[in-house]
Design an enzyme around this catalytic site. Sequence first.
Site, mmCIF file in Angstrom:
data_model
loop_
_atom_site.group_PDB
_atom_site.id
_atom_site.type_symbol
_atom_site.label_atom_id
_atom_site.label_comp_id
_atom_site.label_asym_id
_atom_site.label_seq_id
_atom_site.Cartn_x
_atom_site.Cartn_y
_atom_site.Cartn_z
ATOM 1 N N ASP A 1 -8.229 3.779 1.285
ATOM 2 C CA ASP A 1 -7.265 4.170 2.309
ATOM 3 C C ASP A 1 -8.017 4.633 3.558
ATOM 4 O OD1 ASP A 1 -5.261 5.233 3.778
ATOM 5 O OD2 ASP A 1 -4.485 6.539 2.200
ATOM 6 N N CYS B 1 0.865 -1.187 0.000
ATOM 7 C CA CYS B 1 0.000 0.000 0.000
ATOM 8 C C CYS B 1 0.900 1.234 0.000
ATOM 9 C CB CYS B 1 -0.976 -0.011 1.180
ATOM 10 S SG CYS B 1 -0.224 0.092 2.814
ATOM 11 N N ARG C 1 -3.275 -0.526 5.532
ATOM 12 C CA ARG C 1 -3.867 -1.625 4.759
ATOM 13 C C ARG C 1 -2.937 -2.832 4.614
ATOM 14 N NH1 ARG C 1 -5.211 2.124 -0.278
ATOM 15 N NH2 ARG C 1 -3.268 3.020 0.537
HETATM 16 P P1 4NP Z 1 -1.782 2.920 4.051
HETATM 17 O O1 4NP Z 1 -2.389 4.282 4.607
HETATM 18 O O2 4NP Z 1 -1.270 3.191 2.665
HETATM 19 O O3 4NP Z 1 -2.956 1.985 4.048
HETATM 20 O O4 4NP Z 1 -0.702 2.487 5.002
HETATM 21 C C1 4NP Z 1 -1.672 5.489 4.629
HETATM 22 C C2 4NP Z 1 -0.646 5.696 5.506
HETATM 23 C C3 4NP Z 1 0.029 6.899 5.538
HETATM 24 C C4 4NP Z 1 -0.326 7.904 4.681
HETATM 25 C C5 4NP Z 1 -1.344 7.693 3.775
HETATM 26 C C6 4NP Z 1 -2.010 6.482 3.746
HETATM 27 N N1 4NP Z 1 0.341 9.136 4.702
HETATM 28 O O5 4NP Z 1 -0.093 10.060 3.992
HETATM 29 O O6 4NP Z 1 1.338 9.309 5.419
#
Ligand code: 4NP
Length: 148
Positions: free
Chosen positions: A119, A3, A9
């Site tokens: 997300d 991800c 995720r």
């Molecule tokens: P992930 O969620 O991709 O599911 O781990 C996110 C984690 C961090 C960020 C965005 C989405 N961020 O902008 O730092």
Amino acid sequence: MVCLGNICRSPLAQGIMWNKIAEANLDWEVDSAGTNHYQTGEPPHHLSQKVALQNGIDICDQCCRQFVREDMLRFDKIYVMDRENYQQVKKISGNLWDESKVSLLLNEVEPGKNKSVPDPWYGQERDYHDVYKMIDEACSRIVERYAE
Ligand code: 4NP
């Protein structure tokens, strides 16, 4: 399992898949990574940890890392959560990119629909439960498809 942050995720996907691999007695390896490096070294998001635990899966020992181009060689299948992840994995992989290995995770449930695992970063706990269910179903399909 890939991800953006490797914080919400894909740690869930790693834990869910690990659990199914153990239940089915398979000799598969599973890992997860993010396409960015902002949370490198951190544990999964507390709501991912909480929702996983409510489903009997402990992901608190996982540690965020960034996807590296060698992952394209190390793994037989790479599942991404959304199209942006797909493009970033392609970019990071450079000349090691192998399109046949990379799939959107939810295409395991609805082939060809190219749906994303949303997300949950800015969401509520219920969003993490929704994400959990989507990933859980996809991982069940993967085991059904590849386990013999
Ligand atoms: P992930 O969620 O991709 O599911 O781990 C996110 C984690 C961090 C960020 C965005 C989405 N961020 O902008 O730092």
